[in-house]
Design an enzyme around this catalytic site. Structure first.
Site, PDB file in Angstrom:
ATOM      1  N   GLN A   1      -4.430  -1.131   9.840  1.00 47.74           N
ATOM      2  CA  GLN A   1      -4.303  -2.434   9.177  1.00 47.74           C
ATOM      3  C   GLN A   1      -4.914  -3.529  10.057  1.00 47.74           C
ATOM      4  O   GLN A   1      -4.581  -3.643  11.232  1.00 47.74           O
ATOM      5  CB  GLN A   1      -2.812  -2.727   8.898  1.00 47.74           C
ATOM      6  CG  GLN A   1      -2.568  -4.024   8.170  1.00 47.74           C
ATOM      7  CD  GLN A   1      -3.151  -4.061   6.746  1.00 47.74           C
ATOM      8  OE1 GLN A   1      -3.115  -3.074   6.018  1.00 47.74           O
ATOM      9  NE2 GLN A   1      -3.713  -5.190   6.366  1.00 47.74           N
TER      10      GLN A   1
ATOM     11  N   ASP B   1     -10.472   3.545   4.821  1.00 47.41           N
ATOM     12  CA  ASP B   1     -11.084   2.272   4.421  1.00 47.41           C
ATOM     13  C   ASP B   1     -12.600   2.376   4.231  1.00 47.41           C
ATOM     14  O   ASP B   1     -13.229   1.428   3.767  1.00 47.41           O
ATOM     15  CB  ASP B   1     -10.793   1.204   5.489  1.00 47.41           C
ATOM     16  CG  ASP B   1      -9.631   0.311   5.081  1.00 47.41           C
ATOM     17  OD1 ASP B   1      -9.363   0.205   3.868  1.00 47.41           O
ATOM     18  OD2 ASP B   1      -9.001  -0.285   5.971  1.00 47.41           O
TER      19      ASP B   1
ATOM     20  N   LYS C   1       0.844  -1.205   0.000  1.00 48.70           N
ATOM     21  CA  LYS C   1       0.000   0.000   0.000  1.00 48.70           C
ATOM     22  C   LYS C   1       0.878   1.252   0.000  1.00 48.70           C
ATOM     23  O   LYS C   1       0.594   2.222  -0.703  1.00 48.70           O
ATOM     24  CB  LYS C   1      -0.929  -0.004   1.224  1.00 48.70           C
ATOM     25  CG  LYS C   1      -2.047  -1.043   1.106  1.00 48.70           C
ATOM     26  CD  LYS C   1      -2.798  -1.233   2.412  1.00 48.70           C
ATOM     27  CE  LYS C   1      -3.801  -2.376   2.290  1.00 48.70           C
ATOM     28  NZ  LYS C   1      -4.450  -2.744   3.556  1.00 48.70           N
TER      29      LYS C   1
END
Ligand code: NAP
Length: 303
Positions: free
Chosen positions: A97, A120, A53
Site C-alpha cells: 500500500q 498492482d 480492498k
C-alpha cells in the site's frame, strides 16, 4: 441523453467474473487464491483503503494476509517482509500500500515484489511487457479499469462491437489522455494504442489544452487538477473518463468532497458518455486489483 457510465455497476460485473474464477481456482489449488497486503504506518486513508480492498477480496472468495509494519520500520525489515512473501507458496499476489513513509522509497520496494506476484502491475518488468503488448501479464489497475469502462460504454453505444474476447477495437477513434504519469497516463495511453485508437498525450506543458481535448472521441482526464476540463474542452461525440480524485473543501457544505478533473455538471449534457466522481473509475481500481490477483494465481498454476 448522454450515457452516465456507472463504475459501481461495471465493477460489480468484474467482481462476479473474478468470483467465478476464484471459485474454480480454489478447487484446483486446494485453497482460496491469496492476496498479501503490506501496510506501513498509521495513515488513516491508507488503513481505510486497505480495509476496503480486503472486504472486496473476501466478497469474491480471495483470501488476504495483512502485514502491518510501524511507520519507523527500517528498509531491511520491509525488504525481508517482501522477500518472505515472494517465497511463500501460499501467497499468489502482493500489494504494497502506497504511499510509504518518507524514509522508504516506493519505487525501490515495488521492484522487490516478484513480477509474478505483482498485484498492482507496477513492477518495471510488467510495465515493460505492457509496452511490448504482452497481454499475458498483469497491468496497472486504474488504467485497466479505465479501458474496461470504455469497452462497456462502447458496448452500449455501438452494440455492433463484439466483446467476446474483450479486445474491441477503437480504430478510427481519436483519444486524448491528459496526464503522463507512470501510474495512470502512460499505461492508459499504451492500452488505447493497443486497441488501435489514435492517441495524443497532453500534460502540464501542452499549449492550448482545450483545443487538443476538443478533438477527442475518447478523453481520459488524469491530471489531478479539479474541474480543469469544462464545457470548452469537449465535443458531442466524446466519451469522457475522469480519473481525477482530489479532496477539496466545499464552502457551502462546509466539508471535504472528492473532485474529479472534469467539471461534471457543465459537461455532462454536452458529451456522448461520461463517468462521475465518485462512482466512476474509483470502484474499478479495486475490481481490477482482484482481477490481477486471480490472473497471477492462474498463471502460477499453469507454469
Ligand atoms: P501525477 O503523478 O501527479 O501526474 C499528473 C499528470 O497530470 C502529470 O503528467 C502532469 O503533467 C499532468 N498535469 C498536471 N497539471 C496539468 C494541467 N494543468 N494540464 C495538463 N496536464 C496537467 O498524478 P497521477 O498519479 O497520474 O493521478 C492523476 C489523478 O488521478 C489524481 O487526481 C489522482 O488522485 C487520481 N487517481 C485516481 C485513481 C482512482 O482509483 N480513482 C487512481 C490513481 C490516481 P507533467 O508531467 O507535465 O507534470
Amino acid at each position: 441523453m448522454p450515457l452516465i457510465i456507472d463504475g459501481k455497476e461495471i465493477a460489480k460485473k468484474v467482481k462476479l467474473e473474478v468470483a467465478n474464477k476464484a471459485s474454480q481456482l480454489s478447487v484446483k489449488l486446494g485453497r482460496a487464491p491469496c492476496l498479501a497486503v503490506v501496510l506501513v504506518g498509521d495513515d488513516p486513508a491508507s488503513h481505510s483503503y486497505v480495509k476496503n480492498k480486503e472486504r472486496a477480496a473476501k466478497e469474491v472468495g480471495i483470501a488476504t494476509k495483512q502485514t502491518n509494519l510501524p511507520a519507523n520500520v527500517t528498509a531491511e525489515v520491509l525488504e525481508k517482509t517482501l522477500t518472505e512473501l515472494n517465497n511463500n507458496l501460499e501467497i499468489d499476489a502482493i500489494l504494497l500500500q502506497l504511499p510509504l513513509p518518507k524514509h522508504l522509497k516506493s519505487d525501490y520496494f515495488l521492484e522487490l515484489i516478484s513480477p509474478s506476484k505483482d498485484a498492482d502491475g507496477l513492477h518495471s518488468f510488467n510495465q515493460g511487457e505492457l509496452l511490448k503488448g504482452n497481454k499475458s501479464v498483469v497491468r496497472p489497475c486504474t488504467p485497466s479499469g479505465v479501458i474496461r469502462l470504455i469497452d462497456e460504454a462502447l458496448e452500449i453505444l455501438e452494440p455492433n462491437h463484439s466483446l467476446t474476447n474483450r479486445d474491441i477495437s477503437y480504430a478510427g477513434k481519436t483519444a486524448v489522455v491528459v496526464g503522463r504519469s507512470v501510474l495512470v497516463g502512460k499505461p492508459v495511453a499504451l492500452q488505447l494504442l493497443e486497441r488501435d485508437a489514435t492517441v495524443f498525450m497532453a500534460h502540464s506543458k501542452t499549449p492550448n489544452l482545450s483545443a487538443v481535448c476538443q478533438t477527442a472521441d475518447i478523453l481520459v482526464a488524469a491530471c489531478g487538477q479539479p474541474n480543469l476540463i469544462n464545457a470548452e474542452f469537449v465535443n458531442p461525440n466524446c466519451i469522457v473518463i475522469d480519473v481525477g480524485t482530489t479532496r477539496v473543501f466545499h464552502e457551502s457544505e462546509k466539508r471535504y468532497v472528492l473532485a474529479g478533473d472534469v467539471d461534471f455538471e457543465s459537461t455532462k449534457e454536452l458529451v456522448r458518455a461520461i463517468t462521475p466522481v465518485p462512482g466512476g473509475v474509483g470502484p474499478m481500481t479495486v475490481a481490477m486489483l482482484l482481477s490481477n490477483t486471480v490472473k497471477l494465481a492462474e498463471v502460477k498454476l499453469q507454469s
